[in-house]
Design a protein around this motif. Structure first.
Motif, PDB file in Angstrom:
ATOM      1  N   THR A   3      42.216  39.265   5.641  1.00 26.82           N
ATOM      2  CA  THR A   3      42.162  38.038   4.849  1.00 26.82           C
ATOM      3  C   THR A   3      40.709  37.772   4.492  1.00 26.82           C
ATOM      4  OG1 THR A   3      44.031  37.164   6.075  1.00 26.82           O
ATOM      5  CG2 THR A   3      42.740  35.598   4.794  1.00 26.82           C
ATOM      6  N   LEU A  17      44.350  38.758   0.392  1.00 24.81           N
ATOM      7  CA  LEU A  17      44.591  39.824   1.358  1.00 24.81           C
ATOM      8  C   LEU A  17      44.155  41.128   0.696  1.00 24.81           C
ATOM      9  CD1 LEU A  17      48.123  38.990   2.792  1.00 24.81           C
ATOM     10  CD2 LEU A  17      45.967  38.969   4.024  1.00 24.81           C
ATOM     11  N   LYS A  47      39.704  38.430   9.659  1.00 23.59           N
ATOM     12  CA  LYS A  47      39.399  37.299   8.788  1.00 23.59           C
ATOM     13  C   LYS A  47      37.906  37.350   8.448  1.00 23.59           C
ATOM     14  CE  LYS A  47      41.161  33.231   9.659  1.00 23.59           C
ATOM     15  NZ  LYS A  47      41.354  31.873  10.225  1.00 23.59           N
TER      16      LYS A  47
END
Length: 73
Positions: A3, A17, A47
């Motif tokens: 992400t 994504l 992330k």
């Protein structure tokens, strides 16, 4: 897949994504605007926060002469 949150001046511009993590000084295009990656921070296992510097959008101005040519109803 990871992400990636794209930030400009502490505001989220885009979240995606992706399989590819952008590198520093890479040229990117977000929402039709060209930009350059300033920094990449890993916030978790998958992330990332990417800080970008986007070009300012130019607005076209109407000339005063063009306005006078229009008929007023």
């Amino acid at each position: 897949m990871v992400t990636i949150h794209f930030f400009e001046n502490k505001f989220i511009v885009l979240s995606q994504l992706l399989n590819h993590i952008p590198s520093v000084d890479e040229n990117i295009k977000i929402k039709g605007r060209k930009g350059k990656v300033v920094s990449v921070e890993q916030m978790g296992e998958n992330k990332f926060h990417v800080h970008v510097l986007l070009e300012q959008a130019t607005k076209k101005k109407l000339l005063a002469q063009e306005d006078s040519k229009k008929k007023k109803r």
